[in-house]
Write a protein that holds these residues in place. Structure first.
Motif, short mmCIF file in Angstrom:
data_model
loop_
_atom_site.label_atom_id
_atom_site.label_comp_id
_atom_site.label_asym_id
_atom_site.label_seq_id
_atom_site.Cartn_x
_atom_site.Cartn_y
_atom_site.Cartn_z
N LYS A 12 -96.12 -53.53 52.63
CA LYS A 12 -97.40 -52.93 52.65
C LYS A 12 -98.38 -53.40 51.79
CE LYS A 12 -100.21 -49.39 53.86
NZ LYS A 12 -100.80 -49.23 55.19
N GLN A 13 -99.24 -53.72 52.12
CA GLN A 13 -100.48 -54.39 51.09
C GLN A 13 -101.56 -53.44 51.00
OE1 GLN A 13 -99.93 -57.73 49.59
NE2 GLN A 13 -101.88 -57.29 48.57
N TYR A 14 -102.04 -52.99 49.73
CA TYR A 14 -103.29 -52.24 49.71
C TYR A 14 -104.08 -53.47 49.05
CZ TYR A 14 -100.97 -47.89 50.02
OH TYR A 14 -100.11 -46.65 50.67
N GLN A 15 -105.56 -52.81 48.92
CA GLN A 15 -106.41 -53.97 48.94
C GLN A 15 -106.04 -55.12 47.73
OE1 GLN A 15 -109.07 -50.83 48.32
NE2 GLN A 15 -108.69 -50.66 50.46
N LYS A 16 -105.79 -54.77 46.82
CA LYS A 16 -105.50 -55.82 45.75
C LYS A 16 -103.85 -55.75 45.07
CE LYS A 16 -110.03 -56.34 43.95
NZ LYS A 16 -110.90 -55.56 43.66
N THR A 44 -92.96 -43.76 46.72
CA THR A 44 -93.53 -43.00 47.58
C THR A 44 -94.44 -43.49 48.88
OG1 THR A 44 -94.35 -41.35 45.56
CG2 THR A 44 -95.84 -41.43 47.51
N ARG A 48 -93.86 -42.34 52.54
CA ARG A 48 -95.00 -42.03 53.73
C ARG A 48 -94.77 -42.81 54.74
NH1 ARG A 48 -99.97 -41.76 49.35
NH2 ARG A 48 -99.56 -39.38 48.66
N ASN A 51 -92.17 -41.32 56.83
CA ASN A 51 -92.82 -40.10 57.38
C ASN A 51 -93.92 -40.30 58.38
OD1 ASN A 51 -91.84 -37.51 56.42
ND2 ASN A 51 -91.98 -38.47 54.49
N ILE A 53 -96.87 -41.25 57.59
CA ILE A 53 -98.36 -40.88 57.14
C ILE A 53 -99.05 -41.96 57.08
CG2 ILE A 53 -99.37 -40.00 55.06
CD1 ILE A 53 -96.91 -37.90 54.89
N ASP A 57 -97.51 -52.58 57.08
CA ASP A 57 -98.18 -54.00 57.36
C ASP A 57 -97.25 -54.84 58.42
OD1 ASP A 57 -100.34 -53.20 56.00
OD2 ASP A 57 -100.12 -54.53 54.45
N PRO A 80 -93.04 -33.73 49.88
CA PRO A 80 -93.91 -34.66 49.12
C PRO A 80 -93.97 -34.15 47.38
CG PRO A 80 -95.32 -33.44 50.61
CD PRO A 80 -94.18 -32.68 50.35
N GLU A 82 -96.53 -34.50 45.60
CA GLU A 82 -97.83 -33.79 45.42
C GLU A 82 -97.66 -32.78 46.50
OE1 GLU A 82 -100.00 -34.11 43.12
OE2 GLU A 82 -100.02 -36.31 42.44
N ARG B 209 -103.53 -29.77 47.43
CA ARG B 209 -101.92 -30.57 47.64
C ARG B 209 -101.37 -30.05 48.80
NH1 ARG B 209 -102.67 -34.40 42.93
NH2 ARG B 209 -104.53 -33.30 42.32
N VAL B 215 -99.79 -33.48 56.82
CA VAL B 215 -99.67 -35.01 57.71
C VAL B 215 -98.44 -35.46 57.67
CG1 VAL B 215 -102.06 -35.40 57.10
CG2 VAL B 215 -100.15 -36.19 55.75
#
Lengths: 319, 445
Positions: A12-16, A44, A48, A51, A53, A57, A80, A82, B209, B215
Motif C-alpha cells: 500500500k503506497q500513500y502519496q510519498k 493499522t 484497515r 476490514n 476500509i 495497491d 479500532p 481511534e 471517532r 466504516v
C-alpha cells in the motif's frame, strides 16, 4: 494447521510514503495472533485493508481460502485504535444501531445486548447518553459491539489503551473465552510485552515490512539468548570460575563469596558443559536461562543485537 | 432493511427527536405568520391619536384639515406661543404653524413637536397643503379646477402574453417576481440550513471517532449518502410542517378577524376641505375605489396565469436536486477537516455560487429570458435558485429539460468527487489539507 486469514504480498503506497511493502502472513484459525511493531510501522493500514476500509495497491487477502469480499464484514469484528461513540445518543440505541449495521436484526440485537450489558454491569446505563459514561464504560460498550455478531475473526487495535488494570484483566479473560469458543483474534499493538502472554503466534512489522512471523514458543527458541543467570556460592574469585573461552562472563556481582553472574554459552558449548564446569567450584544456588522478551527479540531483529549486549557495551548493569 | 436505510433512519430519528428541531418547527411558522400578519395589524392599529394644533395666520386653510383614524386636527385661534405652551402641557402632540407668507413662501411652514415628528402626519399635512395651494394658484390663474382634473388620465397598460398554443393571457410580472423570488429564496435557505447540518454531522462522526467503527461495517459511500438523505428528509419534513402550520396560523387569524385582510384603498386626499364634491369628482373617487377592488381580482387572475403544475413540480425537483448537489459537497468538506473552524477555507467556493445566484436573481427577474438568466438557470450550481426565479415568467420546456438533466448530472458528479474526498478524509486526523491534497485524494484510488 487451519489458516483463517492469509495475506499475500500486500503493498500500500500513500502519496510519498509506502505504508506496506509486500507483506504476507498467515493467521491460524482459533488462535490469538499478535501483530506487533512500533508506531507507524503499517499495522493499522494492514488492519484497515483486512476490514476493507481501504484497498491494497497490490496483493490479496483470503479468508477461509476465499478472496476477501464485501460480505465478509459480517464475519469480522473490529475495535479500532481511534474509537468513539456518538456522544449525544443513548447507549442502548447506539449499540442496537451499530449491531444492525453488522446485519443483526433489531429484535435479536436487543436480546443479545441485554445479556452482554448484564455481564459487564452496564445495564443501568442502557438509557443514558454516552457522554455520561466513563471512558472505561465506553470502552466496554465498544468491546461488546465488536464481538456481538459472533464474528469468526476479531481484530483489536491497541485494545488495552484507556483501560484500567482491572478492566484489562476482564478483557483478557473475555478474549480467551472467545478463543475457546472458536474465534480467531488478531491483536495489534506497539506494546509488545502486553500481549505476549496471550498470543500463540505473532508477526513483527517494522518500517512497512514484515520482519518476523511464527509461533511464539518457536520464535523464543530461535532467539534463545544462550545467556544463563547463575548464582553460586564459592570461595573462588569470579574470574577464576569460568575456565575457558567456551563461555563468556557478561556481568558479575559478588557479595561475600556469593556470586551472581550472567554467562553466555558460545557456539560449540552446551548447557551441560557449563554446569559441569560450575559444579566443582562451589554451591550452585540457581541456574536459569534469560529468555528474551518479544521486545528484546524485536530490537534484536531491527538492530541485530539483543538489548542485553547493548547494555553490556555501555557498561551498564543488566536490568 | 439495507444498511443505508438503517443509517438514514438513525440520521432522521436522532435529529427529529432533538429539542432544537421541535423549537425550530414551531418557531418557524410563528415567525412566518408574524411576517404576514404583523404588518396588516400594525397598519390597522397604528398608533394612538396624534393631536395636531393648527395655528393659521392666513385663516385660509384651517378647515381644510379633516381628521383621520389616528390624526386629529384642531384649529386654534390663539397665538403660536400659546399653542406651543398648550403642546408643552400635553394637550397636543404637534403644532402646525401656517404663517402669513405661507402661500407665497411654503418654506416658512413649520411643524413643531416635542418628540420626533410623526411622519405620516407630516406627509398628510404636506399633501393637503399642496393640493390647497395648487387649487388656490389655479383659481388665481383663472383655470377651472374641474377642467384640469378631467385632463388627468390614468394610463395602465395590460401586458398580454401569447402562449405557444396561441392563447392570450394577461401577464402580471409583479406576481411572477414575487413567486420567483420566494421560491428561489426558500431553496437557498434550505440548501444552506441542511447542507451545513450534513457538514456538522460528518464532522461529529469524525471528531467523536466513531467513523472507523462504522466504516468497518458499511462502505463510506453508504454512510455519506445515508447522512445526506437522512438530513434531507428531516429538512423536507420540517419544511412541510412549516408550510402547513403557516397556512393554518394565517388562515385562523384571517377567519378570526376578516376585516383586517380586506383590501381597502388608502384614502386619497381628493376631498378638499368642506367643499361639496362635484359629480365628476364623485365619479373619480368611485373609479379609484373600483380599481382597488379589482386588485384582489387581478391577483387571482395573475395567479391563474402561472403554470402551477410546472411550478410545483419544478420546485420539488430543484429543491431536492439542489440540496443533493450541495449536501455532497458539504459532506466532503466535513470529512476533510478536524474542526469547525477549519471549514471556512473550503466553504467559500461552495457558498459563492449560492450567494451569486441570490444576488443575480434580481437581474434575472428583469430579463427572465435573457442570456444571463438562461446560463445561470442551466449551470447546476446556480440553477436550483435561478430556475425557480425564472419559472413563474414561463420557461420553454427545452430549457427546463436541459437544466434538470444538467442538475442530475451535476449531482452525480459532485457526489462522486465528494465520495472520493470523504473516503480518505474521514480517516485523516491532525493535518489540515489544502486543495492540492484534496485533488490527490480524488485522483488516488
Amino acid at each position: 494447521m487451519n489458516i483463517l486469514l492469509r495475506a499475500e504480498n500486500i503493498t500500500k503506497q500513500y502519496q510519498k510514503h509506502r505504508a506496506l511493502n509486500q507483506v504476507s502472513m498467515n493467521v491460524p484459525a482459533q488462535s490469538i495472533f499478535g501483530l506487533l511493531g512500533p508506531n507507524g510501522a503499517g499495522k493499522t493500514t494492514l488492519i484497515r485493508i483486512i476490514n476493507q476500509i481501504i484497498g491494497p495497491d497490490t496483493g490479496t487477502i483470503f479468508i477461509d481460502n476465499e478472496v476477501l469480499k464485501p460480505q465478509h464484514v459480517q464475519q469480522i469484528g473490529y475495535l479500532p485504535e481511534e474509537r468513539g461513540l456518538y456522544k449525544k445518543m443513548e447507549v442502548g440505541d447506539q449499540a442496537i444501531y451499530l449491531a444492525r449495521l453488522k446485519g443483526i436484526k433489531r429484535h435479536d440485537a436487543r436480546i443479545l445486548l441485554k445479556k452482554w450489558f448484564e455481564r459487564f454491569d452496564l445495564t443501568p446505563w442502557w438509557n443514558k447518553k454516552v457522554e455520561e459514561l466513563s471512558k472505561g464504560m465506553q470502552q466496554k460498550v465498544q468491546f461488546i459491539i465488536t464481538i456481538l455478531h459472533r464474528p469468526k475473526l476479531l481484530i483489536f487495535d491497541e485494545p488495552f489503551s484507556g483501560f484500567d488494570p482491572i478492566n484489562v484483566n476482564i478483557l483478557k479473560e473475555e478474549i480467551l473465552n472467545l478463543k475457546r469458543d472458536g474465534a480467531t483474534i488478531i491483536f495489534s499493538t506497539h506494546n509488545m510485552g502486553s500481549v505476549e502472554e496471550l498470543c500463540d503466534h505473532i508477526a513483527l512489522i517494522n518500517k512497512s515490512e514484515k520482519i518476523l512471523e511464527g509461533e511464539v514458543n518457536q520464535i523464543k527458541k530461535t532467539f534463545r539468548s544462550r545467556i544463563y543467570e547463575v548464582e553460586l556460592e564459592s570461595k573462588h574469585a569470579p574470574e577464576k570460575l569460568i575456565p575457558d573461552n567456551r563461555f563468556t562472563t557478561i556481568n558479575t556481582k559478588s557479595n561475600n563469596g556469593s556470586h551472581s553472574m550472567q554467562i553466555r554459552i558460545e557456539q560449540d558449548a552446551t548447557t551441560n558443559m557449563l554446569l559441569e564446569a560450575l559444579l566443582p567450584m562451589g554451591n550452585l544456588m540457581s541456574f536459569k536461562e534469560l529468555t528474551p522478551s518479544m521486545n528484546d527479540i524485536f530490537i534484536k531483529k531491527v538492530t541485530g543485537k539483543f538489548p542485553l549486549e547493548t547494555n553490556q557495551k555501555n557498561g551498564e548493569p543488566i536490568p | 432493511m439495507s444498511k443505508t436505510t438503517v443509517i438514514i433512519r438513525r440520521e432522521f430519528i436522532s435529529r427529529v427527536r432533538k429539542k432544537s428541531f421541535l423549537v425550530m418547527t414551531i418557531l418557524g411558522p410563528l415567525l412566518m405568520a408574524a411576517i404576514i400578519i404583523v404588518p396588516v395589524v400594525v397598519t390597522q392599529l397604528s398608533d394612538s391619536d396624534y393631536a395636531v394644533a393648527i395655528v393659521d395666520d392666513t385663516t385660509l386653510f384651517s378647515d381644510s384639515f379633516e381628521d383621520t383614524d389616528n390624526i386629529t386636527f384642531t384649529p386654534l385661534a390663539s397665538s403660536i406661543e400659546h399653542s406651543l405652551q398648550l403642546m408643552h402641557d400635553g394637550r397636543f402632540d404637534a403644532v402646525l404653524h401656517i404663517p402669513e407668507m405661507a402661500f407665497q413662501a411654503p418654506s416658512t411652514l413649520r411643524l413643531f413637536s416635542e418628540r420626533s415628528v410623526n411622519i405620516s402626519a407630516k406627509l398628510r399635512i404636506e399633501n393637503i397643503l399642496k393640493l390647497e395651494f395648487e387649487s388656490l394658484k389655479l383659481s388665481h390663474a383663472g383655470i377651472d379646477e374641474e377642467v384640469l382634473r378631467s385632463i388627468e388620465t390614468p394610463v395602465n397598460i395590460q401586458a398580454i402574453r401569447i402562449k405557444d398554443d396561441g392563447e392570450l393571457i394577461t401577464d402580471y410580472p409583479e406576481i411572477s417576481m414575487g413567486l420567483g423570488i420566494v421560491s428561489g429564496l426558500l431553496i437557498y435557505i434550505f440548501i444552506f440550513l441542511f447542507g451545513s447540518q450534513v457538514l456538522r454531522g460528518v464532522l461529529e462522526e469524525k471528531t467523536s471517532r466513531i467513523v472507523e467503527i462504522i466504516v468497518s461495517s458499511v462502505k463510506p459511500f453508504q454512510l455519506m449518502m445515508g447522512k445526506v438523505i437522512g438530513v434531507g428528509l428531516v429538512g423536507l419534513t420540517q419544511f412541510l410542517i412549516w408550510v402547513v402550520l403557516t397556512f393554518a396560523i394565517v388562515g385562523t387569524f384571517q377567519l378570526a378577524m376578516p376585516d383586517m385582510f380586506r383590501f381597502t384603498p388608502d384614502e386619497q386626499v381628493y376631498i378638499t376641505g368642506s367643499q361639496v364634491l362635484s359629480v365628476e369628482e364623485m365619479e373619480k373617487q368611485k373609479e379609484i375605489i373600483q380599481q382597488y377592488d379589482t386588485v384582489a381580482g387581478q391577483l387571482m387572475e395573475g395567479l391563474m396565469a402561472i403554470n402551477f403544475p410546472v411550478m410545483i413540480f419544478s420546485f420539488i425537483f430543484f429543491f431536492i436536486g439542489g440540496y443533493l448537489l450541495y449536501a455532497a459537497l458539504f459532506a466532503a468538506i466535513g470529512s476533510a477537516v478536524d474542526n469547525e473552524a477549519d471549514t471556512q477555507q473550503f466553504m467559500l467556493p461552495v457558498t459563492v455560487p449560492l450567494l451569486l445566484s441570490i444576488i443575480m436573481a434580481q437581474m434575472v427577474m428583469l430579463n427572465p429570458s435573457g442570456p444571463v438568466a438562461f446560463w445561470l438557470s442551466v449551470i447546476p450550481l446556480t440553477s436550483p435558485v435561478i430556475m425557480m426565479v425564472r419559472i413563474p415568467f414561463g420557461v420553454p420546456y427545452a430549457d427546463l429539460a436541459l437544466s434538470a438533466g444538467l442538475l442530475i448530472g451535476g449531482f452525480i458528479l459532485t457526489t462522486y468527487l465528494a465520495a472520493r474526498i470523504y473516503r480518505t478524509g474521514i480517516l485523516m486526523y491532525g493535518k489540515k489539507p489544502g486543495y492540492k491534497e484534496l485533488w490527490k485524494w480524488i485522483r488516488h484510488h
